[in-house]
Design an enzyme around this catalytic site. Structure first.
Site, mmCIF file in Angstrom:
data_model
loop_
_atom_site.group_PDB
_atom_site.id
_atom_site.type_symbol
_atom_site.label_atom_id
_atom_site.label_comp_id
_atom_site.label_asym_id
_atom_site.label_seq_id
_atom_site.Cartn_x
_atom_site.Cartn_y
_atom_site.Cartn_z
ATOM 1 N N ASN A 9 -46.257 39.078 2.676
ATOM 2 C CA ASN A 9 -46.556 37.747 2.146
ATOM 3 C C ASN A 9 -47.211 36.945 3.264
ATOM 4 O OD1 ASN A 9 -46.546 35.160 1.135
ATOM 5 N ND2 ASN A 9 -44.314 34.953 1.061
ATOM 6 N N LYS A 11 -48.363 34.021 3.091
ATOM 7 C CA LYS A 11 -48.115 32.575 2.958
ATOM 8 C C LYS A 11 -49.446 31.804 3.119
ATOM 9 C CE LYS A 11 -43.412 33.443 4.350
ATOM 10 N NZ LYS A 11 -42.183 33.002 4.985
ATOM 11 N N HIS A 93 -40.230 32.000 -4.511
ATOM 12 C CA HIS A 93 -40.024 32.030 -3.053
ATOM 13 C C HIS A 93 -39.320 30.746 -2.622
ATOM 14 C CE1 HIS A 93 -40.719 32.159 1.232
ATOM 15 N NE2 HIS A 93 -40.967 33.442 1.097
ATOM 16 N N GLU A 95 -39.742 28.850 -0.232
ATOM 17 C CA GLU A 95 -40.650 27.773 0.193
ATOM 18 C C GLU A 95 -41.223 27.027 -1.014
ATOM 19 O OE1 GLU A 95 -42.983 30.261 2.776
ATOM 20 O OE2 GLU A 95 -41.252 30.438 4.107
ATOM 21 N N GLU A 163 -33.937 36.998 0.014
ATOM 22 C CA GLU A 163 -34.425 36.385 1.242
ATOM 23 C C GLU A 163 -33.521 35.214 1.609
ATOM 24 O OE1 GLU A 163 -38.905 37.310 1.888
ATOM 25 O OE2 GLU A 163 -38.738 35.445 0.776
ATOM 26 N N GLY A 169 -38.512 33.427 9.038
ATOM 27 C CA GLY A 169 -39.286 32.885 10.146
ATOM 28 C C GLY A 169 -38.462 32.414 11.327
ATOM 29 N N SER A 208 -37.367 37.790 8.598
ATOM 30 C CA SER A 208 -37.467 38.270 9.980
ATOM 31 C C SER A 208 -37.426 39.791 10.100
ATOM 32 C CB SER A 208 -36.385 37.629 10.857
ATOM 33 O OG SER A 208 -36.564 36.213 10.903
HETATM 34 P P1 13P Z 1 -40.649 36.222 7.764
HETATM 35 O O1 13P Z 1 -40.795 37.723 7.680
HETATM 36 O O2 13P Z 1 -41.748 35.553 8.520
HETATM 37 O O3 13P Z 1 -39.271 35.820 8.195
HETATM 38 O O4 13P Z 1 -40.812 35.667 6.250
HETATM 39 C C1 13P Z 1 -40.106 36.262 5.225
HETATM 40 C C2 13P Z 1 -40.619 35.758 3.939
HETATM 41 O O5 13P Z 1 -40.403 34.602 3.582
HETATM 42 C C3 13P Z 1 -41.427 36.657 3.111
HETATM 43 O O6 13P Z 1 -41.635 36.140 1.837
#
Ligand code: 13P
Length: 248
Positions: A9, A11, A93, A95, A163, A169, A208
């Site tokens: 992803n 983003k 997601h 976010e 997640e 992150g 992560s």
């Molecule tokens: P990271 O791998 O950067 O922690 O992000 C995970 C994520 O939100 C994938 O959708």
């Protein structure tokens, strides 16, 4: 048996120049024993799908609107994403849930739209740090899962991603026992609701994931792959994760 999936992803990262990473990945993986997916920002879906068209790597989107068309300025429907070259869409997601106040009901509508367009939905769930510290992680994920999924599912067109919000992150990862506990509970919840086909649903872990921790995570029962953010931006890092999944 659930198929295995390594999903990236991107983003809100990447411009045309970054398509070189997808091209490098396609060069490295001309065939694979696992499913591989990259979800770039919507602006890059068509050129990425073009670059990946002769490779085993699929192209996906990160969100969609729940309607097929209409007066929704700035939004994109699942049918339009399919037309652009996407075969997967991420829904729910954390976010999107946080930045756009998306509820479980919204996620369910979007997931239904993805399925209606013939695409595969990757439905995300996961608790916040506060919810985990309060001992509510299992309860939160269980509820999100039940409320975010349609009543009718096609096991070949649905993926679930766990997640934990606090692991995204941050470099922080739950213990393998914590991942195992949530994934076992998700499988049980899905089996209770949908029956035996739940065994075929890929359950991804996200938060992560890196080449250095991927093999340990993939060895956990009921973990069928990963949804990867930061480490999917560079072909070399994502390749390490894909290779770990192939070897698992
Ligand atoms: P990271 O791998 O950067 O922690 O992000 C995970 C994520 O939100 C994938 O959708």
């Amino acid at each position: 048996m659930a198929r295995k999936l390594a999903a990236g992803n991107w983003k809100m990262n990447g411009v045309t120049a970054n398509l070189a990473e997808a091209a490098a990945l396609a060069k490295e993986f001309v065939a694979s024993s696992v499913d591989i997916l990259l979800c770039p920002p919507a602006t890059l879906i068509t050129p990425m799908a073009q670059i990946l068209k002769d490779s085993p790597i699929a192209t996906g989107a990160q969100d969609c609107h729940s309607n097929e068309s209409g007066a929704h300025t700035g939004d994109i429907s699942a049918a339009q994403l399919a037309d652009a070259g996407a075969t997967y869409v991420i829904t729910g997601h954390s976010e999107r849930r946080a930045d756009h106040s998306e509820s479980d009901a919204d996620v369910r509508s979007k997931t239904e739209a993805v399925c209606a367009a013939g695409l595969t939905a990757i439905v995300c769930v996961g608790e916040t740090l506060g919810q985990r510290e309060a001992g509510d992680a299992l309860k939160v994920v269980h509820g999100q899962l039940l409320r975010s999924l349609p009543d009718e599912i096609d096991a070949t067109k649905l993926v679930i991603a766990y997640e934990p919000v606090w692991a995204i992150g941050t470099g922080k990862v739950p213990t393998l026992a914590e991942i195992a506990e949530i994934h076992a509970d998700m499988r049980a919840t899905l089996t209770e609701r949908f029956g035996d086909i739940a065994a075929d649903l890929p359950l991804l872990y996200g938060g992560s994931v890196k080449p250095s921790n991927a093999a340990d995570i993939f060895a956990v029962a009921d973990v069928d792959g990963a949804l990867v953010g930061g480490a999917s931006l560079k072909a070399a890092d994502f390749a390490g994760i894909i290779s770990a999944l192939e070897a698992s």
